[in-house]
Scaffold this motif. Sequence first.
Motif, short mmCIF file in Angstrom:
data_model
loop_
_atom_site.label_atom_id
_atom_site.label_comp_id
_atom_site.label_asym_id
_atom_site.label_seq_id
_atom_site.Cartn_x
_atom_site.Cartn_y
_atom_site.Cartn_z
N SER A 142 1.36 -1.31 -0.08
CA SER A 142 0.22 0.27 0.31
C SER A 142 0.70 1.11 0.15
CB SER A 142 -0.84 0.36 1.17
OG SER A 142 0.13 0.20 1.76
N LEU A 143 1.95 0.78 0.29
CA LEU A 143 2.93 2.39 0.24
C LEU A 143 3.49 2.38 -0.91
CD1 LEU A 143 4.14 1.61 4.38
CD2 LEU A 143 2.83 3.45 3.08
N GLY A 144 3.45 1.91 -2.14
CA GLY A 144 4.74 1.39 -3.06
C GLY A 144 5.47 0.58 -2.99
N ILE A 145 5.57 0.38 -2.24
CA ILE A 145 6.83 -1.11 -2.67
C ILE A 145 5.65 -2.83 -2.81
CG2 ILE A 145 8.76 -2.75 -1.35
CD1 ILE A 145 8.21 0.43 -1.28
N THR A 146 6.41 -3.04 -4.63
CA THR A 146 5.54 -3.59 -5.19
C THR A 146 6.38 -5.40 -5.56
OG1 THR A 146 7.25 -3.71 -7.27
CG2 THR A 146 5.95 -2.30 -6.94
N ASN A 147 5.25 -6.18 -5.73
CA ASN A 147 5.61 -7.69 -5.85
C ASN A 147 7.19 -8.01 -6.14
OD1 ASN A 147 3.77 -8.06 -3.41
ND2 ASN A 147 2.53 -8.14 -4.94
N ASN A 148 7.78 -7.22 -7.36
CA ASN A 148 8.98 -7.23 -8.16
C ASN A 148 9.88 -7.45 -6.96
OD1 ASN A 148 7.52 -7.45 -10.65
ND2 ASN A 148 7.91 -5.27 -10.60
N GLN A 149 9.98 -6.41 -6.45
CA GLN A 149 10.98 -6.16 -5.28
C GLN A 149 10.35 -7.33 -3.99
OE1 GLN A 149 12.00 -2.21 -3.55
NE2 GLN A 149 13.37 -2.98 -2.72
#
Length: 234
Positions: free
Chosen positions: A179-186
């Motif tokens: 929700s804070l902008g950290i994607t599942n790519n990371q």
Amino acid sequence: MTKAKVATAFVGAAMIFSSCSTATGNGALIGTGGGALLGAIVGKLAGNTAVGAAVGAAVGAGTGAIIGKHMDKVKAEAAAKLQNANVDQVTDANGLPCVKVTFNSGILFGSGNATLSSTAASELTNFATVLKNNTDCSVAIQGYTDNDPWKGSTAEQSAKKNLDLSQKRADAVKSKLNSLGITNNQIKSSTGFGEANPVADNSSAEGKAQNRRVEVYLYASEAMINAANEGKLQ
């Protein structure tokens, strides 16, 4: 030989070659022929053997040293940003330095539930900034519990409920970071381990409190390893 004695023997052997407090030394050692074995040993002791990017070839000593210096910076930034977490340097499954952030579940969650507290929301907002500044770090989230039984449950049922709770807590941290902008790519994984891998004695209240935790690992992504191999990692 007991597990404790085996662990002590391996750690002692590791200390002969390198001080674990020095990231550069760690990375340089890991580039040697025995580095993969040492990395697996240290990773297993830290409870994070599965943490590490898939690499198709051996990582050289120079690459390990460069990543070690980079991870020093990541660790320093995380330590400066976080007030309610322990920040340590450990070793991933590839034998490379990585950063381990441990959030006490007493700060993150109320007893027996997986709802993030307001303190946790603020702390994870700060943590998200660290992750955004270090997108070349892959992330693994691990949830744990103590071994307290659940009322009306057998030991086996309690262990299963604790495993489920630890998964929900790991997923809650992941969801907040998403929700804070950290994607599942990371964020590569979110896993509950229940009562496994205790870091303290479950026979005391203090020990149980330490075992109720969420650990987040920031480790070298394939892109970081490639950049280090090419001498482009700062």
